[in-house]
Design a protein around this motif. Structure first.
Motif, PDB file in Angstrom:
ATOM      1  N   HIS A  60       7.016  53.825  24.241  1.00  0.00           N
ATOM      2  CA  HIS A  60       6.065  53.991  25.345  1.00  0.00           C
ATOM      3  C   HIS A  60       4.949  52.947  25.284  1.00  0.00           C
ATOM      4  O   HIS A  60       3.862  53.154  25.807  1.00  0.00           O
ATOM      5  CB  HIS A  60       5.490  55.410  25.328  1.00  0.00           C
ATOM      6  N   GLU A  61       5.222  51.817  24.625  1.00  0.00           N
ATOM      7  CA  GLU A  61       4.171  50.797  24.493  1.00  0.00           C
ATOM      8  C   GLU A  61       4.230  49.745  25.608  1.00  0.00           C
ATOM      9  O   GLU A  61       3.558  48.718  25.527  1.00  0.00           O
ATOM     10  CB  GLU A  61       4.234  50.127  23.117  1.00  0.00           C
ATOM     11  N   GLY A  62       5.032  49.967  26.615  1.00  0.00           N
ATOM     12  CA  GLY A  62       5.034  49.104  27.794  1.00  0.00           C
ATOM     13  C   GLY A  62       5.437  47.669  27.509  1.00  0.00           C
ATOM     14  O   GLY A  62       6.187  47.394  26.564  1.00  0.00           O
ATOM     15  N   PRO A  63       4.940  46.726  28.313  1.00  0.00           N
ATOM     16  CA  PRO A  63       5.343  45.313  28.193  1.00  0.00           C
ATOM     17  C   PRO A  63       5.162  44.756  26.778  1.00  0.00           C
ATOM     18  O   PRO A  63       5.957  43.925  26.332  1.00  0.00           O
ATOM     19  CB  PRO A  63       4.404  44.596  29.182  1.00  0.00           C
ATOM     20  N   GLN A  64       4.147  45.231  26.072  1.00  0.00           N
ATOM     21  CA  GLN A  64       3.889  44.692  24.728  1.00  0.00           C
ATOM     22  C   GLN A  64       5.071  44.940  23.791  1.00  0.00           C
ATOM     23  O   GLN A  64       5.416  44.102  22.969  1.00  0.00           O
ATOM     24  CB  GLN A  64       2.599  45.313  24.149  1.00  0.00           C
ATOM     25  N   TRP A  65       5.716  46.081  23.960  1.00  0.00           N
ATOM     26  CA  TRP A  65       6.877  46.410  23.109  1.00  0.00           C
ATOM     27  C   TRP A  65       7.985  45.385  23.339  1.00  0.00           C
ATOM     28  O   TRP A  65       8.633  44.922  22.406  1.00  0.00           O
ATOM     29  CB  TRP A  65       7.384  47.818  23.437  1.00  0.00           C
ATOM     30  N   ILE A  66       8.163  45.013  24.581  1.00  0.00           N
ATOM     31  CA  ILE A  66       9.208  44.029  24.913  1.00  0.00           C
ATOM     32  C   ILE A  66       8.884  42.693  24.250  1.00  0.00           C
ATOM     33  O   ILE A  66       9.733  42.060  23.630  1.00  0.00           O
ATOM     34  CB  ILE A  66       9.332  43.867  26.444  1.00  0.00           C
ATOM     35  N   LEU A  67       7.622  42.280  24.354  1.00  0.00           N
ATOM     36  CA  LEU A  67       7.220  40.993  23.783  1.00  0.00           C
ATOM     37  C   LEU A  67       7.312  41.026  22.257  1.00  0.00           C
ATOM     38  O   LEU A  67       7.708  40.053  21.623  1.00  0.00           O
ATOM     39  CB  LEU A  67       5.809  40.637  24.243  1.00  0.00           C
ATOM     40  N   ASP A  68       6.989  42.173  21.673  1.00  0.00           N
ATOM     41  CA  ASP A  68       7.078  42.299  20.209  1.00  0.00           C
ATOM     42  C   ASP A  68       8.519  42.235  19.709  1.00  0.00           C
ATOM     43  O   ASP A  68       8.767  41.923  18.556  1.00  0.00           O
ATOM     44  CB  ASP A  68       6.447  43.626  19.754  1.00  0.00           C
ATOM     45  N   HIS A  69       9.455  42.584  20.576  1.00  0.00           N
ATOM     46  CA  HIS A  69      10.864  42.577  20.169  1.00  0.00           C
ATOM     47  C   HIS A  69      11.654  41.483  20.892  1.00  0.00           C
ATOM     48  O   HIS A  69      12.867  41.574  21.048  1.00  0.00           O
ATOM     49  CB  HIS A  69      11.506  43.945  20.460  1.00  0.00           C
ATOM     50  N   ALA A  70      10.948  40.437  21.285  1.00  0.00           N
ATOM     51  CA  ALA A  70      11.557  39.399  22.133  1.00  0.00           C
ATOM     52  C   ALA A  70      12.798  38.774  21.507  1.00  0.00           C
ATOM     53  O   ALA A  70      13.731  38.397  22.217  1.00  0.00           O
ATOM     54  CB  ALA A  70      10.531  38.321  22.457  1.00  0.00           C
ATOM     55  N   ASP A  71      12.830  38.680  20.183  1.00  0.00           N
ATOM     56  CA  ASP A  71      13.978  38.041  19.536  1.00  0.00           C
ATOM     57  C   ASP A  71      15.263  38.824  19.741  1.00  0.00           C
ATOM     58  O   ASP A  71      16.361  38.279  19.637  1.00  0.00           O
ATOM     59  CB  ASP A  71      13.715  37.893  18.026  1.00  0.00           C
ATOM     60  N   ASP A  72      15.115  40.109  20.025  1.00  0.00           N
ATOM     61  CA  ASP A  72      16.299  40.962  20.173  1.00  0.00           C
ATOM     62  C   ASP A  72      16.593  41.310  21.630  1.00  0.00           C
ATOM     63  O   ASP A  72      17.390  42.189  21.908  1.00  0.00           O
ATOM     64  CB  ASP A  72      16.112  42.261  19.378  1.00  0.00           C
ATOM     65  N   ILE A  73      15.904  40.642  22.544  1.00  0.00           N
ATOM     66  CA  ILE A  73      16.062  40.981  23.965  1.00  0.00           C
ATOM     67  C   ILE A  73      16.322  39.707  24.769  1.00  0.00           C
ATOM     68  O   ILE A  73      15.602  38.723  24.639  1.00  0.00           O
ATOM     69  CB  ILE A  73      14.798  41.682  24.513  1.00  0.00           C
TER      70      ILE A  73
END
Lengths: 311, 343
Positions: A60-73
């Motif tokens: 539930h951390e929104g866009p930041q979660w995506i950016l934090d896991h960018a290597d896997d997305i």
């Protein structure tokens, strides 16, 4: 391709369920999209709970979660709002994550799945216009390809009140302007108009779309009709509930359109019944967006795989 | 001059446009505006029948671009304010900006009676332009008094200066109007208005009842020119009001002259309550569907009355004119199938 969905509301959750079926948008093969997470901002949302119950990560951390896991997305589907997308789209691009944008933010080139699916496969950001645009632009395109020129096209979209969210309601001009632009830029009409009506009937009505097209003197009416039927089949490949409610008709005028006086008009009466994945079937307006998003995401995935194979 | 007891808004040049399939010309506008203005009408509404931006395949193309007509109206009026109507989803906030430049000072933002939250954007734009904003809840027979109050409160919260309910199907009997107006007057801080249609022959009596319940804005059109069997005729409303001892601020005789000498000659037919018109009121169907249904009935050789009844069953709302073709095609198909079975 590893992807996430941002936004755990109706649209995001419906798209999640479509992707988890494992089949591609046409239902004939396996999807190349591997869903990593449904990302929300409200830990108590029904969508995130649904994700977890289906064995999918639901942060539930929104866009930041995506950016934090960018290597896997590799890809993100944005099912939030124009405001949220406009704020973060550059960050996704910098993180090398392709964004398929279901909001009206309009940062990337516009794609209508049945018309220009393969035109922007290398773009870091794809905009999906509007639900009405996804439903009617294909028919405008189909009519335009059958005649010499299309001076004017018009669409009327009627959706059940229950399926029109606050985003649409607070900025309804954005819907009509964006849709109208797609009828010209992608559909090929010289001038255009878009209309949206909300109907509160109970039980809720299926999404209805009507396309009117100005046919200049000398247009081949049989070719127009044939092209419309062919396009119905094309859209049905990824939206099974998309259909001509009645056979298309050519009506006699004259009609004093913004593109000039024409002797005839084509009338295309469409209904979009949703697949009922998460949203009820009447919400065809939302279903056509999630189905088209899947179609577009998969086209990008195939394209990337081809590039890799070729390199 | 005494202060009028209610404000009269004349919509001959907007709602009346339906009855002449949106074929107004500049000279018609000049004569009607001058006539209304001279008779003392305070507000004159002008736009395509379906509001700004209504010119379309779906609703009919205007003969003359509405903004040209609006510009003429603004030029020739002396005392009357010029108003426009806009349906979000059909017209744009940009249209409001343009007509405000031309001199339009009243914006009526119209929406189906359950969808008030769609008007926030446009009411706020109208207010930011310094216009009077009127919230206009259409097809008001389809919502309860309590439901209408809820919707009206939303519009009031967006900044609407007045809230109207429109009996767009001409489907309300006097008791329906009284209950709704009474509830709104009780609940709202802003004035209330009523826009009546004559499909059940109740437009004038409903308007008077609305006044008695506290409505302080009433709509009419000259000679009743308008959607369905027509609107509340301005000249009759003025005459009847006077007989009730209600001060209107307008000259009923001047309005009768305008109706007789200017408006009636423009009318392709007089506003009568024929079968189709009565069905609208009886079945609660949007008045503007009338002429579109007549054309579709001719085109596909089906009954206009059947089309209208089916639209009522489908709970079609204002703006869904495209469904008329849909219904006509389905009726034609059913008839063809029935004939085949017989044969």
């Amino acid at each position: 391709m590893r992807c996430v969905i941002l936004g755990s509301g109706n649209i995001g959750t419906d798209l999640m369920i479509k992707l988890l079926k494992g089949t591609d948008a046409s239902g004939s093969g396996a999807t190349p999209l591997e869903l990593v997470a449904l990302v929300g901002i409200d830990p108590d949302s029904d969508g995130l709970a649904r994700a977890k119950s289906l064995g999918i990560d639901g942060p539930h951390e929104g866009p930041q979660w995506i950016l934090d896991h960018a290597d896997d997305i590799d890809m993100m589907f944005d099912a939030t709002s124009a405001y949220v997308h406009a704020r973060h789209y550059k960050e996704y691009e910098e993180a090398n994550i392709v964004a398929v944008d279901l909001t009206p933010a309009a940062r990337g080139p516009r794609v209508i799945a049945a018309v220009n699916l393969t035109e922007h496969l290398d773009s870091p950001n794809i905009n999906m216009v509007t639900c009405g645009g996804q439903a009617t632009t294909p028919m405008v395109f189909a009519i335009n390809r059958a005649i010499d020129r299309l001076p004017y096209a018009e669409m009327v979209s009627t959706v059940a009140s229950k399926s029109a969210g606050p985003g649409t309601r607070q900025n309804i001009d954005e819907f009509t302007k964006t849709t109208s632009m797609a009828l010209r830029e992608i559909g090929g009409a010289e001038t255009s108009k878009a209309i949206i009506i909300l109907n509160p009937a109970e039980p809720p009505i299926m999404m209805r779309n009507t396309v009117f097209a100005a046919l200049p003197e000398g247009s081949d009416h049989d070719a127009v009709i044939e092209s419309i039927f062919a396009m119905e089949k094309d859209v049905q490949q990824y939206v099974p509930g998309y259909r001509l409610k009645n056979p298309p008709v050519i009506e006699e005028g004259p009609f004093n359109t913004p593109g000039g006086v024409v002797p005839h008009r084509a009338v295309v009466l469409l209904e979009v019944k949703g697949a009922g994945d998460y949203l009820p079937p009447y919400a065809g307006n939302l279903d056509i967006m999630t189905a088209a998003a899947q179609r577009i995401g998969e086209a990008i995935a195939y394209h990337r795989a081809d590039q890799k194979a070729g390199a | 001059m005494t202060t009028p007891d209610y404000r009269l808004i004349d919509s001959t040049l907007r709602d009346g446009s339906h009855a002449i399939s949106h074929q107004y010309y500049a000279e018609d506008v000049v004569r009607i505006v001058k006539g209304l203005d001279a008779a003392g009408v305070q507000v004159i509404e002008i736009a395509h029948g379906d509001g700004l931006g209504g010119s379309s395949f779906n609703y009919g193309f205007s003969a003359v671009p509405e903004k040209e007509l609006i510009a003429r109206a603004c030029e020739v009026t002396t005392n009357a304010k010029i108003a426009c109507l806009l349906l979000p989803g059909i017209g744009l906030a940009d249209d409001l900006r343009e007509v405000n430049e031309l001199g339009v000072s009243v914006a009526r933002i119209a929406v189906h009676c359950t969808e008030a939250d769609v008007t926030e954007q446009h009411i706020k734009v109208a207010k930011s332009l310094g216009m009077e904003a009127i919230g206009f809840l259409m097809m008001a027979h389809m919502n309860s008094p309590e439901g209408l109050v809820e919707q009206a409160l939303l519009m009031q919260s967006y900044g609407a200066d007045t809230i109207y309910i429109a009996d767009s199907a001409g489907a309300m009997i006097t008791e329906d109007v009284r209950r709704r107006v009474n509830a709104l007057v009780e609940a709202l801080e802003v004035p209330v208005g009523v826009h009546a249609h004559n499909n059940l022959a109740m437009a004038v009596s409903n308007s008077i009842a609305a006044y008695q319940e506290g409505a302080r804005n009433l709509d009419g059109t000259s000679a009743g020119l308008g959607a369905g069997a027509g609107n509340c005729p301005t000249e009759i409303l003025a005459a009847v009001s006077t007989k009730y001892g209600i001060e209107t601020g307008v000259d009923p005789l001047a309005l009768m002259d305008l109706a007789e000498e200017v408006v009636r000659p423009l009318m392709p037919r007089q506003q009568v309550i024929d079968r189709a018109g009565l069905i609208l009121g009886y079945a609660g169907v949007y008045g503007s569907f009338l002429l579109h249904a007549e054309r579709a009935a001719e085109r596909y050789n089906v009954s206009q009355a059947e089309i209208l009844l089916e639209l009522g069953r489908r709970q079609a709302v204002g703006g869904q004119e495209d469904m008329i073709i849909d219904v006509a095609l389905e009726l034609a198909r059913k008839h063809a199938e029935a004939e085949e079975t017989q044969a």
